[in-house]
Motif scaffolding. Structure first.
Motif, mmCIF file in Angstrom:
data_model
loop_
_atom_site.group_PDB
_atom_site.id
_atom_site.type_symbol
_atom_site.label_atom_id
_atom_site.label_comp_id
_atom_site.label_asym_id
_atom_site.label_seq_id
_atom_site.Cartn_x
_atom_site.Cartn_y
_atom_site.Cartn_z
ATOM 1 N N PHE A 1 8.122 74.433 -31.624
ATOM 2 C CA PHE A 1 6.425 74.699 -31.581
ATOM 3 C C PHE A 1 6.153 74.499 -32.679
ATOM 4 O O PHE A 1 6.657 74.384 -34.572
ATOM 5 N N TRP A 2 4.981 73.792 -32.873
ATOM 6 C CA TRP A 2 3.979 73.410 -34.657
ATOM 7 C C TRP A 2 2.377 74.329 -34.314
ATOM 8 O O TRP A 2 1.021 73.463 -33.937
ATOM 9 N N PRO A 3 3.040 75.549 -34.669
ATOM 10 C CA PRO A 3 1.845 75.582 -34.808
ATOM 11 C C PRO A 3 0.640 75.517 -36.233
ATOM 12 O O PRO A 3 0.906 75.962 -36.957
ATOM 13 N N GLN B 1 -1.633 81.907 -38.862
ATOM 14 C CA GLN B 1 -2.333 80.763 -39.046
ATOM 15 C C GLN B 1 -3.439 81.410 -39.002
ATOM 16 O O GLN B 1 -4.208 79.957 -39.278
ATOM 17 N N VAL C 1 16.959 80.983 -34.301
ATOM 18 C CA VAL C 1 15.784 79.877 -34.214
ATOM 19 C C VAL C 1 15.400 80.312 -36.272
ATOM 20 O O VAL C 1 16.266 81.138 -36.744
ATOM 21 N N SER C 2 14.600 78.968 -36.302
ATOM 22 C CA SER C 2 14.193 78.816 -37.774
ATOM 23 C C SER C 2 13.326 79.233 -37.698
ATOM 24 O O SER C 2 12.005 78.442 -37.036
ATOM 25 N N ASP C 3 11.915 79.638 -39.317
ATOM 26 C CA ASP C 3 10.722 78.930 -39.471
ATOM 27 C C ASP C 3 10.672 78.479 -40.602
ATOM 28 O O ASP C 3 11.071 79.132 -41.817
ATOM 29 N N ARG D 1 4.121 73.615 -40.224
ATOM 30 C CA ARG D 1 5.223 74.828 -39.559
ATOM 31 C C ARG D 1 5.441 74.546 -38.639
ATOM 32 O O ARG D 1 4.844 74.837 -37.337
ATOM 33 N N LEU E 1 8.691 76.425 -35.590
ATOM 34 C CA LEU E 1 9.315 77.591 -35.308
ATOM 35 C C LEU E 1 10.758 76.483 -34.248
ATOM 36 O O LEU E 1 9.875 75.784 -33.276
ATOM 37 N N PHE F 1 7.817 87.433 -34.382
ATOM 38 C CA PHE F 1 9.665 87.103 -35.387
ATOM 39 C C PHE F 1 9.438 89.372 -35.603
ATOM 40 O O PHE F 1 8.261 88.962 -36.211
ATOM 41 N N ARG G 1 12.643 84.150 -23.720
ATOM 42 C CA ARG G 1 14.010 83.906 -24.905
ATOM 43 C C ARG G 1 13.792 85.197 -25.907
ATOM 44 O O ARG G 1 12.584 85.084 -26.821
ATOM 45 N N TRP H 1 0.804 81.723 -32.140
ATOM 46 C CA TRP H 1 0.272 81.225 -30.691
ATOM 47 C C TRP H 1 0.240 79.888 -30.968
ATOM 48 O O TRP H 1 -0.840 79.377 -31.347
ATOM 49 N N PRO H 2 1.001 79.025 -30.920
ATOM 50 C CA PRO H 2 1.290 77.338 -30.504
ATOM 51 C C PRO H 2 0.054 77.205 -29.160
ATOM 52 O O PRO H 2 0.622 77.354 -28.549
ATOM 53 N N PHE I 1 13.696 76.772 -32.103
ATOM 54 C CA PHE I 1 14.508 77.720 -31.224
ATOM 55 C C PHE I 1 16.205 76.667 -30.850
ATOM 56 O O PHE I 1 15.556 75.147 -30.506
ATOM 57 N N LEU J 1 5.035 83.635 -30.542
ATOM 58 C CA LEU J 1 6.661 83.403 -30.875
ATOM 59 C C LEU J 1 6.771 84.714 -31.942
ATOM 60 O O LEU J 1 5.846 84.366 -32.932
ATOM 61 N N THR K 1 14.098 73.792 -28.908
ATOM 62 C CA THR K 1 13.103 73.930 -28.725
ATOM 63 C C THR K 1 11.929 74.392 -29.485
ATOM 64 O O THR K 1 12.287 75.208 -30.474
#
Lengths: 133, 133
Positions: free
Chosen positions: A114-116, B40, A83-85, A96, A98, B100, B70, B115-116, A100, B98, A112
């Motif tokens: 995500f763009w929070p 956020q 997983v990268s942030d 940002r 995130l 960390f 996951r 929290w996307p 997987f 999500l 997968t």
């Protein structure tokens, strides 16, 4: 990449290639059946070619820069996950990501992502929190 | 938890305790200097007690349920890291967390959580994507 390559190595190579802004080059770390899913928008994109086109066509104000905050990885490039942030900016837009990653046979088979977005801190918990910055 | 405990074990125990809805019980897996950050909203919360109060005071329509999609984890509970992708609902409200986690000495010392929210798929890439469902 060989069998000793870690899942993290492949993810770092993915972001290094993304940072070249030559999005076709990213195919080097994507498996033939590569699939990317964005659950927030219910979108799936299949294959390195569509992925490169999507990135190349995305409206931008200049080259994209990627700042890796953290990678958490498990296992090898042959059979692993990570997983990268990452912060993404073109100097005007900022987001940002995130991401997987699932790794198999040295390549990324699935992502997968995500763009929070930022949101206002709720007033009803102000007595329990402090600003980060 | 003992030295053989994995980072993933602690994160599974965290979500098991959260699912009891007895948020004070979560202190069992939190280190004394526990810090949670929500980038956020630029909020930081310190300590198991504030964390329990925040969860207990959060407006809800019933008990919270947590569905773990996951966990990607690296290292032990003594010195490790993990990321979880979890759906949260009280039967009316629904969100995706999500998280960390940083582990040290068998406990969670730090969390950064996102929290996307859902967003509309952009029309300008409709030719490159398909719906996930």
């Amino acid at each position: 990449m060989n069998d000793a390559t870690s899942a993290e190595d492949v993810v770092r190579e993915y972001w290094r290639l993304m940072a070249t802004n030559d999005f076709a080059s990213v195919a080097a770390v994507l498996a033939p059946g590569f699939v990317l899913e964005w659950p927030q928008s219910n979108e799936r994109i299949r294959g390195a070619e569509n992925f490169a086109r999507m990135n190349a066509e995305y409206p931008s104000h200049g080259p994209w820069r990627f700042d890796i905050h953290r990678i958490v990885a498990s296992g090898s490039a042959a059979d692993g996950a990570a997983v990268s942030d990452v912060s993404v900016t073109d100097g005007v837009q900022a987001a940002r990501a995130l991401s997987f990653f699932t790794l198999s046979g040295g390549k990324i088979t699935h992502m997968t992502e995500f763009w929070p977005d930022p949101y206002d801190a709720p007033a009803n918990r102000a007595h329990l929190v402090e600003p980060i910055s």
